[in-house]
Design an enzyme around this catalytic site. Sequence first.
Site, PDB file in Angstrom:
ATOM      1  N   ARG A 115      37.313   5.928 -31.791  1.00 26.72           N
ATOM      2  CA  ARG A 115      36.836   7.152 -31.124  1.00 26.72           C
ATOM      3  C   ARG A 115      37.479   7.344 -29.754  1.00 26.72           C
ATOM      4  NH1 ARG A 115      31.727   9.318 -33.232  1.00 26.72           N
ATOM      5  NH2 ARG A 115      32.068   9.154 -35.465  1.00 26.72           N
TER       6      ARG A 115
ATOM      7  N   ARG B 200      34.373  12.922 -26.856  1.00 31.21           N
ATOM      8  CA  ARG B 200      33.597  13.626 -25.831  1.00 31.21           C
ATOM      9  C   ARG B 200      33.595  12.977 -24.451  1.00 31.21           C
ATOM     10  NH1 ARG B 200      28.706  14.049 -29.955  1.00 31.21           N
ATOM     11  NH2 ARG B 200      29.696  12.059 -30.400  1.00 31.21           N
TER      12      ARG B 200
ATOM     13  N   ARG C 185      37.363  21.436 -27.343  1.00 33.24           N
ATOM     14  CA  ARG C 185      36.265  21.530 -28.303  1.00 33.24           C
ATOM     15  C   ARG C 185      35.486  22.827 -28.077  1.00 33.24           C
ATOM     16  NH1 ARG C 185      31.800  21.472 -30.466  1.00 33.24           N
ATOM     17  NH2 ARG C 185      30.520  19.686 -31.054  1.00 33.24           N
TER      18      ARG C 185
ATOM     19  N   ASP D 296      37.742  13.486 -39.520  1.00 35.34           N
ATOM     20  CA  ASP D 296      36.468  12.815 -39.754  1.00 35.34           C
ATOM     21  C   ASP D 296      36.419  12.310 -41.192  1.00 35.34           C
ATOM     22  OD1 ASP D 296      33.757  12.454 -38.241  1.00 35.34           O
ATOM     23  OD2 ASP D 296      33.261  12.831 -40.334  1.00 35.34           O
TER      24      ASP D 296
ATOM     25  N   TYR E  79      26.498   9.243 -46.795  1.00 40.19           N
ATOM     26  CA  TYR E  79      26.251  10.577 -46.221  1.00 40.19           C
ATOM     27  C   TYR E  79      26.036  11.619 -47.320  1.00 40.19           C
ATOM     28  CZ  TYR E  79      27.435   8.648 -41.708  1.00 40.19           C
ATOM     29  OH  TYR E  79      27.426   7.895 -40.565  1.00 40.19           O
TER      30      TYR E  79
HETATM   31  O1  CP3 Z   1      38.446   7.498 -33.617  1.00 39.12           O
HETATM   32  C1  CP3 Z   1      38.949   8.596 -33.329  1.00 39.12           C
HETATM   33  O2  CP3 Z   1      39.165   8.969 -32.158  1.00 39.12           O
HETATM   34  C2  CP3 Z   1      39.429   9.482 -34.483  1.00 39.12           C
HETATM   35  C3  CP3 Z   1      38.510  10.439 -35.000  1.00 39.12           C
HETATM   36  C4  CP3 Z   1      37.259  10.023 -35.750  1.00 39.12           C
HETATM   37  C5  CP3 Z   1      36.069  10.782 -35.677  1.00 39.12           C
HETATM   38  N1  CP3 Z   1      35.192  10.268 -36.582  1.00 39.12           N
HETATM   39  C6  CP3 Z   1      35.864  11.947 -34.800  1.00 39.12           C
HETATM   40  C7  CP3 Z   1      34.504  12.421 -34.527  1.00 39.12           C
HETATM   41  C8  CP3 Z   1      37.048   8.983 -36.671  1.00 39.12           C
HETATM   42  C9  CP3 Z   1      37.962   7.842 -37.074  1.00 39.12           C
HETATM   43  C10 CP3 Z   1      35.735   9.173 -37.198  1.00 39.12           C
HETATM   44  C11 CP3 Z   1      35.156   8.302 -38.244  1.00 39.12           C
HETATM   45  C12 CP3 Z   1      33.754   8.489 -38.629  1.00 39.12           C
HETATM   46  N2  CP3 Z   1      33.059   9.665 -38.742  1.00 39.12           N
HETATM   47  C13 CP3 Z   1      32.918   7.437 -39.073  1.00 39.12           C
HETATM   48  C14 CP3 Z   1      33.328   5.988 -39.215  1.00 39.12           C
HETATM   49  C15 CP3 Z   1      33.327   5.263 -37.928  1.00 39.12           C
HETATM   50  C16 CP3 Z   1      31.963   5.089 -37.305  1.00 39.12           C
HETATM   51  O3  CP3 Z   1      31.736   5.714 -36.251  1.00 39.12           O
HETATM   52  O4  CP3 Z   1      31.148   4.342 -37.858  1.00 39.12           O
HETATM   53  C17 CP3 Z   1      31.669   8.004 -39.382  1.00 39.12           C
HETATM   54  C18 CP3 Z   1      30.449   7.251 -39.869  1.00 39.12           C
HETATM   55  C19 CP3 Z   1      31.770   9.415 -39.185  1.00 39.12           C
HETATM   56  C20 CP3 Z   1      30.721  10.448 -39.444  1.00 39.12           C
HETATM   57  C21 CP3 Z   1      30.354  11.189 -38.228  1.00 39.12           C
HETATM   58  N3  CP3 Z   1      31.182  12.048 -37.543  1.00 39.12           N
HETATM   59  C22 CP3 Z   1      29.096  11.181 -37.578  1.00 39.12           C
HETATM   60  C23 CP3 Z   1      27.897  10.357 -37.994  1.00 39.12           C
HETATM   61  C24 CP3 Z   1      29.201  12.045 -36.473  1.00 39.12           C
HETATM   62  C25 CP3 Z   1      28.110  12.448 -35.528  1.00 39.12           C
HETATM   63  C26 CP3 Z   1      27.796  11.382 -34.564  1.00 39.12           C
HETATM   64  C27 CP3 Z   1      28.440  11.655 -33.243  1.00 39.12           C
HETATM   65  O5  CP3 Z   1      29.071  10.739 -32.677  1.00 39.12           O
HETATM   66  O6  CP3 Z   1      28.261  12.790 -32.753  1.00 39.12           O
HETATM   67  C28 CP3 Z   1      30.539  12.548 -36.455  1.00 39.12           C
HETATM   68  C29 CP3 Z   1      31.100  13.498 -35.452  1.00 39.12           C
HETATM   69  C30 CP3 Z   1      32.390  13.133 -34.800  1.00 39.12           C
HETATM   70  N4  CP3 Z   1      33.472  12.583 -35.421  1.00 39.12           N
HETATM   71  C31 CP3 Z   1      32.717  13.348 -33.427  1.00 39.12           C
HETATM   72  C32 CP3 Z   1      34.038  12.913 -33.251  1.00 39.12           C
HETATM   73  C33 CP3 Z   1      34.871  12.966 -31.994  1.00 39.12           C
HETATM   74  C34 CP3 Z   1      31.828  14.013 -32.399  1.00 39.12           C
HETATM   75  C35 CP3 Z   1      31.841  15.484 -32.682  1.00 39.12           C
HETATM   76  C36 CP3 Z   1      31.770  16.411 -31.496  1.00 39.12           C
HETATM   77  O7  CP3 Z   1      32.797  16.627 -30.817  1.00 39.12           O
HETATM   78  O8  CP3 Z   1      30.683  16.946 -31.315  1.00 39.12           O
END
Ligand code: CP3
Length: 350
Positions: free
Chosen positions: A26, A30, A39, A76, A156
């Site tokens: 990540r 944010r 964003r 994602d 999910y």
């Molecule tokens: O790592 C990186 O910088 C690359 C991008 C990336 C995102 N999600 C961007 C993201 C990667 C590799 C993921 C993987 C991901 N997504 C996983 C596996 C890794 C982990 O965290 O366990 C999972 C379970 C998800 C599913 C997911 N996406 C959830 C549960 C959420 C909401 C939770 C949160 O942090 O808000 C997301 C949203 C998400 N994916 C964001 C980002 C930058 C936040 C979205 C926003 O900008 O509002």
Amino acid sequence: MTGIKKNMLEALRKHEPDHVPFWFMRQAGRYLPEYRELREKAGSFLSLVYNPDFAAEVTLQPIRRFGMDGAILFSDILVVPQALGQRLEFVEGEGPKLEPIRDGAGAAKLGFKNFENTLSPVYETVKKVRAGLIGEGFGSTTMIGFAGAPWTVACYMVEGGSSRDFHEIKMMAFREPDVLEAVVDVLVEATAAYLIQQIRAGAEVIQIFDSWAGVLDSHQFRKWVCRPTRKIVDLVRDAYPHVPIIGFPRASGVNYITYLQDTGVDALSLDTQIDPKWAARILQSSVPVQGNLDPVYLLAGGDALVMAVEQVVRDFSGGPFVFNLGHGIHKDTPVEHVELMVKTIREMGK
Ligand code: CP3
């Protein structure tokens, strides 16, 4: 050939890197003001993901600040179920919401009709990032593609979003394994195709995120975590034998051993809970490892952060290693703390 040494790839191939390579789960997100700005402009998380110009820009943002050895594609894990026809939205402050699959009829609705069309902007992003890295002087940074593992993505899809105890999917696994199998089979095919296209577009390393691997007992772990992942590894390797595959069976404890043996991944990403001495002796002795700083140290900052970073580098200095976190960066992380972490890794890892 550019002749530029890529330290992350060197470590993953068990060669000697010039320094300890690093990237952070990540790393685009944010906690960065420039991410929040783009964003806002995009309007929503998914419109950021499906806009190749924006998504490539977001991928490059942390590289410009910190010069990581790995640039992870901004996307994602849930774009795969969406491309298979499942409804997905990200609700502000709540996370992902999907129309849950609870029976055979739900599973049967998944299909490949719009699959490639939906995901083609993601491949475009990969191309743009590769070009951007070279154009902006980050030719030594490795491009990382990724996907969620079938088990975690299915969590999910069946729960309909995030879950506390995963009882819907576990009930399905225990009572109606055929229904879950149908979902997982589709995910194996889709995920392998998705990863292969990312590699074709320019991804040099692949990471498979299995964030919820740790919620199953050992028998179910073999069945739903290892077996589908093995199939994906085989399919990707058939197409691209030399692209390293990193597996991340988060929170699976001693089952990391089973995972390594059963899936045949090239490297392991370690979560924060794994004991580093055990992991170095049992896992790093056969494959490169990546990890595993607790991301909360990045919220804390100061001496606590510096000492923890130094400890991680020391713990894994005896074998092939890529510095990373044990899970993603928290959104409230101060940018200066990330700077301090990078400075510490660089000083330690020369
Ligand atoms: O790592 C990186 O910088 C690359 C991008 C990336 C995102 N999600 C961007 C993201 C990667 C590799 C993921 C993987 C991901 N997504 C996983 C596996 C890794 C982990 O965290 O366990 C999972 C379970 C998800 C599913 C997911 N996406 C959830 C549960 C959420 C909401 C939770 C949160 O942090 O808000 C997301 C949203 C998400 N994916 C964001 C980002 C930058 C936040 C979205 C926003 O900008 O509002």
